[in-house]
Motif scaffolding. Sequence first.
Motif, mmCIF file in Angstrom:
data_model
loop_
_atom_site.group_PDB
_atom_site.id
_atom_site.type_symbol
_atom_site.label_atom_id
_atom_site.label_comp_id
_atom_site.label_asym_id
_atom_site.label_seq_id
_atom_site.Cartn_x
_atom_site.Cartn_y
_atom_site.Cartn_z
ATOM 1 N N ILE A 27 38.555 36.391 61.266
ATOM 2 C CA ILE A 27 39.449 37.384 61.200
ATOM 3 C C ILE A 27 39.413 38.655 60.520
ATOM 4 N N LEU A 28 39.147 38.702 59.413
ATOM 5 C CA LEU A 28 38.682 40.058 58.565
ATOM 6 C C LEU A 28 37.688 40.862 59.425
ATOM 7 N N LEU A 31 39.598 42.509 62.189
ATOM 8 C CA LEU A 31 40.630 43.347 61.562
ATOM 9 C C LEU A 31 39.690 44.650 61.206
ATOM 10 N N LEU A 34 38.703 46.541 64.194
ATOM 11 C CA LEU A 34 39.818 47.193 65.232
ATOM 12 C C LEU A 34 40.307 48.333 64.050
ATOM 13 N N ILE A 35 40.203 48.136 62.921
ATOM 14 C CA ILE A 35 40.579 49.590 62.191
ATOM 15 C C ILE A 35 39.616 50.641 62.442
ATOM 16 N N VAL A 194 45.382 46.340 70.766
ATOM 17 C CA VAL A 194 45.746 47.127 69.674
ATOM 18 C C VAL A 194 46.356 48.631 70.127
#
Length: 454
Positions: A27-28, A31, A34-35, A194
């Motif tokens: 998950i990290l 994320l 995606l950032i 996103v």
Amino acid sequence: MASAAEQMASNLSWGAFGKAKELQSRILFALGLLIVYRIGTFIPVPGIDAGALRDFVEGAQTGVGGILNMFSGGAIGRMAIFALGIMPYISASIIVQLLTAMVPSLEQLKKEGEAGRKKINQYTRYGTVALAFFQAYGMSRGLEAGDLATNPGFLSFQLPAIITLVGGTMFLMWLGEQITARGIGNGISLIIFVGIIAELPAALAQFFASGRSGALSPAVIVGVMIMVVVVIAFIVFMERALRKIHIQYPKRQVGMKVYGGESSHLPIKINPAGVIPPIFASALLLLPTTISTFSGTQTSPFMNTLLAYFGPGQPLYLLFFVGMIVFFSYFYTANVSFKTDDVADNLKKQNGFVPGIRPGKKTEEYLDYVVARILVLGSAYLAAICLFPEILRSQLAIPFYFGGTSLLIVVSVTMDTITQVQSHLLAHQYESLIEKSKLRGKNRSKARGGRRGR
């Protein structure tokens, strides 16, 4: 066994999530990438006149520009390095999948397992580069024609813009593949998700500002909000709907014992293709508008005529949209998400059969019959979800892009991601149970050894 798995899945808790270190790292990782994508939507293409671009986007926001900006996560509004988004990759995937179904050599390549899949993915990447180059060239020419370039010219502006935009699309494609392989869920869908979510707060603020200014009545605002809730509930219901086909396994006797004879169900979703048909249909519909939006006064008469009939809200646009959704629902289901020949072959290998249907070819024909009729409802559901908000938006002149496609993507990707998290947690619980069982076995062996020693 299935009921035990379902009971275990229902008992998943935050405590189990805290122990699943691999899931947390996935998950990290997702994320983090995606950032990176969101940061890229704020890095502008070199040589853009920021003031002229801002005026242009404000003028185009209520039309096609708003649609394109929503799907690119605001990158077009800022003319960022990710302005082309992931749509060239999706368009290339459409073309390659269509060719795979029509060209025998590609169809044979698809059946060669992992090596064939890698080769097809390579062709998709080549197609992505070609489409991205074509769209980037048209966009750079349109930016010059609209006086949005500070230093016009092929070497001074067009070539750097093309390289930047194509590189941004290829980097996005790589991000999506990494999220799929090492993160959680489908990376391409998460990138689109996103992008839509990131622009939603600004779109809602603009929507409510229209109500305060009197452009929209309070009744329309309340009606739209109620409609959103109803549509979300309907999407969740339909995405969870299943058609279960009864599967029987024969009994077999080994010595004095009889094994087998169990029965189970083969679940077929009402919408096996998921969110892919609306995304594919939107990619095809946005292809001419992507060019025309940035062509300014240089748009050809043919393009003007095309957009007059195929603009958002126009009858031909809606008809083509529905036709593409129905086509891709059947095409994607038959060739990717639920291949009846593979399912029938696997059932035959496992000695399973549908009661009253012979294994093999007859089972495949029966599954084709069932799936074809399920997709009548599934494709109609997708078309209704995507079409109804389009009609309301064109009739009520809602000043931000509220569409069934974006809502369907958000809800479907959220549900798929939750399912992925639950499956990872379930797998982690199974591994923990196996490790505890092995540990108890070792402790018993040590205890018995100790008693023998005494």
